[in-house]
Design a protein around this motif. Structure first.
Motif, PDB file in Angstrom:
ATOM      1  N   GLN A   1      -4.382  -5.485  -0.332  1.00 31.65           N
ATOM      2  CA  GLN A   1      -4.534  -4.631   0.825  1.00 31.65           C
ATOM      3  C   GLN A   1      -5.107  -3.359   0.160  1.00 31.65           C
ATOM      4  O   GLN A   1      -6.045  -2.737   0.773  1.00 31.65           O
ATOM      5  N   ASN A   2      -5.115  -3.097  -1.210  1.00 26.31           N
ATOM      6  CA  ASN A   2      -5.949  -2.230  -2.028  1.00 26.31           C
ATOM      7  C   ASN A   2      -6.327  -2.813  -3.413  1.00 26.31           C
ATOM      8  O   ASN A   2      -5.626  -2.384  -4.503  1.00 26.31           O
TER       9      ASN A   2
ATOM     10  N   LYS B   1      -0.772   4.243   0.638  1.00 22.02           N
ATOM     11  CA  LYS B   1      -1.613   5.291   1.076  1.00 22.02           C
ATOM     12  C   LYS B   1      -1.127   5.937   2.297  1.00 22.02           C
ATOM     13  O   LYS B   1      -1.357   7.095   2.652  1.00 22.02           O
ATOM     14  N   PHE B   2      -0.187   5.358   3.302  1.00 21.91           N
ATOM     15  CA  PHE B   2       0.207   5.753   4.557  1.00 21.91           C
ATOM     16  C   PHE B   2      -1.033   6.200   5.368  1.00 21.91           C
ATOM     17  O   PHE B   2      -0.599   7.545   5.901  1.00 21.91           O
ATOM     18  N   CYS B   3      -2.293   5.704   5.719  1.00 25.50           N
ATOM     19  CA  CYS B   3      -2.893   6.137   6.654  1.00 25.50           C
ATOM     20  C   CYS B   3      -2.046   6.089   8.020  1.00 25.50           C
ATOM     21  O   CYS B   3      -1.185   5.169   8.302  1.00 25.50           O
TER      22      CYS B   3
ATOM     23  N   CYS C   1       0.957  -1.090   0.048  1.00 27.36           N
ATOM     24  CA  CYS C   1       0.068  -0.115  -0.154  1.00 27.36           C
ATOM     25  C   CYS C   1       0.878   1.259  -0.050  1.00 27.36           C
ATOM     26  O   CYS C   1       1.869   1.422   0.820  1.00 27.36           O
TER      27      CYS C   1
ATOM     28  N   ARG D   1      -6.782   9.740   5.202  1.00 25.02           N
ATOM     29  CA  ARG D   1      -7.319   9.119   4.148  1.00 25.02           C
ATOM     30  C   ARG D   1      -7.427   9.474   2.728  1.00 25.02           C
ATOM     31  O   ARG D   1      -8.158   8.742   1.771  1.00 25.02           O
TER      32      ARG D   1
ATOM     33  N   TYR E   1      -2.456   5.685  10.975  1.00 31.45           N
ATOM     34  CA  TYR E   1      -2.605   4.366  12.114  1.00 31.45           C
ATOM     35  C   TYR E   1      -2.365   3.109  11.565  1.00 31.45           C
ATOM     36  O   TYR E   1      -2.445   2.095  12.362  1.00 31.45           O
ATOM     37  N   CYS E   2      -1.662   3.058  10.397  1.00 33.82           N
ATOM     38  CA  CYS E   2      -1.509   1.826   9.814  1.00 33.82           C
ATOM     39  C   CYS E   2      -0.171   1.201   9.470  1.00 33.82           C
ATOM     40  O   CYS E   2       0.449   2.086   8.866  1.00 33.82           O
TER      41      CYS E   2
ATOM     42  N   HIS F   1     -10.184   0.461  -1.443  1.00 31.65           N
ATOM     43  CA  HIS F   1     -10.094   2.050  -0.999  1.00 31.65           C
ATOM     44  C   HIS F   1     -10.921   2.921  -1.872  1.00 31.65           C
ATOM     45  O   HIS F   1     -10.922   2.699  -3.160  1.00 31.65           O
TER      46      HIS F   1
ATOM     47  N   VAL G   1       0.509  -1.524   7.610  1.00 33.24           N
ATOM     48  CA  VAL G   1       0.812  -2.210   6.229  1.00 33.24           C
ATOM     49  C   VAL G   1       1.875  -1.709   5.422  1.00 33.24           C
ATOM     50  O   VAL G   1       2.366  -2.591   4.716  1.00 33.24           O
ATOM     51  N   PRO G   2       1.846  -0.334   4.920  1.00 30.30           N
ATOM     52  CA  PRO G   2       2.812  -0.060   3.791  1.00 30.30           C
ATOM     53  C   PRO G   2       4.499  -0.382   4.348  1.00 30.30           C
ATOM     54  O   PRO G   2       5.096  -0.744   3.416  1.00 30.30           O
TER      55      PRO G   2
HETATM   56  S1  SF4 Z   1      -5.678   1.278   6.250  1.00 29.34           S
HETATM   57 FE1  SF4 Z   1      -5.583   0.468   4.147  1.00 29.34          FE
HETATM   58  S2  SF4 Z   1      -5.102   1.992   2.869  1.00 29.34           S
HETATM   59 FE2  SF4 Z   1      -4.627   2.794   4.663  1.00 29.34          FE
HETATM   60  S3  SF4 Z   1      -2.155   2.598   4.882  1.00 29.34           S
HETATM   61 FE3  SF4 Z   1      -3.396   0.675   5.681  1.00 29.34          FE
HETATM   62  S4  SF4 Z   1      -3.504  -0.681   4.049  1.00 29.34           S
HETATM   63 FE4  SF4 Z   1      -3.145   1.230   3.188  1.00 29.34          FE
END
Ligand code: SF4
Length: 355
Positions: A200-201, A158-160, A156, A278, A162-163, A239, A165-166
């Protein structure tokens, strides 16, 4: 004294569907190496396929490791895989010396090699994100139940805020059209009637088809729709900003595409959405849902929500409740805000662009 090579294995997957998919691929890999699946407490090798989403995610892994010790004091060969492996890396065997192997989500095709290293008494840690993706090095798909997962997109950009995953899954990567179609046919031949496309997206997926035309997820869904033997198609997780017109139209026109859309929104407050990075508003999200519903009036919508994001006021929480009421979700996953347990960007590993 050299330890005997494991003959049996058990994979314990935690977290999302993609971890379940990865767990299946690791099982196929170990079976192709001649190992057999075994039950709780009976395996020579245990793979903990971990999730890093919740606070204290890593602590849970260490207690799980502790539980693998047998009554006679012996223990299986232990491999830690998944997102905690990616985030913590060599820290894991330092903190838990009983761990033999640490392997990240992009390197598990090297599990047989890592078992070999461990049998030579070497610590085997691999959290590489190779340019060449793992998929080409994995064996074919095995017998399937009626519904099968198929990872088409990973990572991902997007770098939200709180996340994690990236950082644990890397940059957005779309699997090539040919590889996805080949695996889909293999899953259908192996018994699957339904395919759930994972990412993830996932709706950011794109690739060139066999004729060299650029295709988005809608093009892939239309191609899968033409595969004999397949009855249902689903996809998750999307997303809002990658929900393109073609995919909305596909919900109206593609018979095998199920009338279900999982579209996280996280909050109904524009100020909180901004603080979450977001990059969409509550209004644009509602407008998108209306367009989807116009295309497919009987569609079931599900969403994700984070409650208690730092600084969220009572009025902003009310805004989230309002969007829940407006959208009228068929299903909702709501989470209490959990401080990011993971490493702090950007000091962390550079993220390579994978193919
Ligand atoms: S919440 Fe989803 S869109 Fe946002 S950084 Fe995490 S995986 Fe990416």
């Amino acid at each position: 004294m050299n330890r005997p090579a494991p003959k049996t294995f058990q994979i314990k997957s935690f977290g999302c569907q993609m971890n379940v998919y990865d767990g299946d691929r690791m099982a196929e890999l170990l079976e192709a190496e001649g190992l057999e699946a075994a039950g709780e407490g009976a395996a020579d090798l245990v793979v903990l396929n971990t999730c890093h989403i919740r606070e204290k995610a890593a602590d849970k892994v260490y207690s799980e490791i502790g539980r693998l010790k047998r009554d006679d004091g012996s223990r299986p060969m232990i491999a830690v895989a998944g997102c905690v492996a990616q985030a913590e890396g060599a820290e894991i065997p330092r903190r838990a010396p009983s761990v033999d192997i640490v392997v990240g989500p992009q390197a598990y095709h090297r599990l047989p090699e890592l078992i070999g290293r461990s049998l030579q008494g070497l610590k085997a840690v691999d959290t590489d994100m190779p340019i060449q993706s793992k998929f080409g090095a994995l064996p074919g798909r095995r017998r399937q139940g009626p519904s099968a997962f198929l990872t088409v997109q990973e990572g991902c950009d997007k770098f939200c805020t709180y996340c994690v995953v990236p950082y644990t899954r890397g940059a957005e990567m779309s699997r090539p059209w040919a590889a996805v179609m080949e695996e889909a046919r293999a899953l259908i031949d192996a018994g699957a009637k339904e395919i759930v496309l994972l990412g993830q997206n996932v709706n950011a997926w794109e690739s060139e088809d066999a004729a060299g035309r650029r295709q988005g997820l809608d093009g892939l869904v239309r191609a899968l729709d033409r595969l004999p033997g397949l009855e249902r198609i689903r996809y998750t997780t999307s997303h809002p900003n990658d929900m393109k017109e073609g995919l909305i139209r596909a919900h109206a026109e593609v018979g095998k595409l199920m009338p279900y859309l999982h579209l996280p929104v996280q909050s109904g407050s524009d100020r909180v959405l901004k603080a979450m990075n977001r990059s969409h508003s509550a209004g644009s999200y509602r407008a998108l849902i209306e367009r989807v519903r116009a295309a497919r009036p009987d569609i079931a919508i599900s969403g994700d929500f984070i409650v208690g994001f730092p600084g969220e006021s009572e009025a902003e929480f009310e805004a989230t409740l309002k969007i829940v009421g407006t959208v009228n979700y068929a299903q909702a996953y709501s989470f209490k805000y959990s401080p990011d347990p993971g490493p702090q960007p950007p000091a962390w590993k550079t993220r390579c662009r994978r193919r």
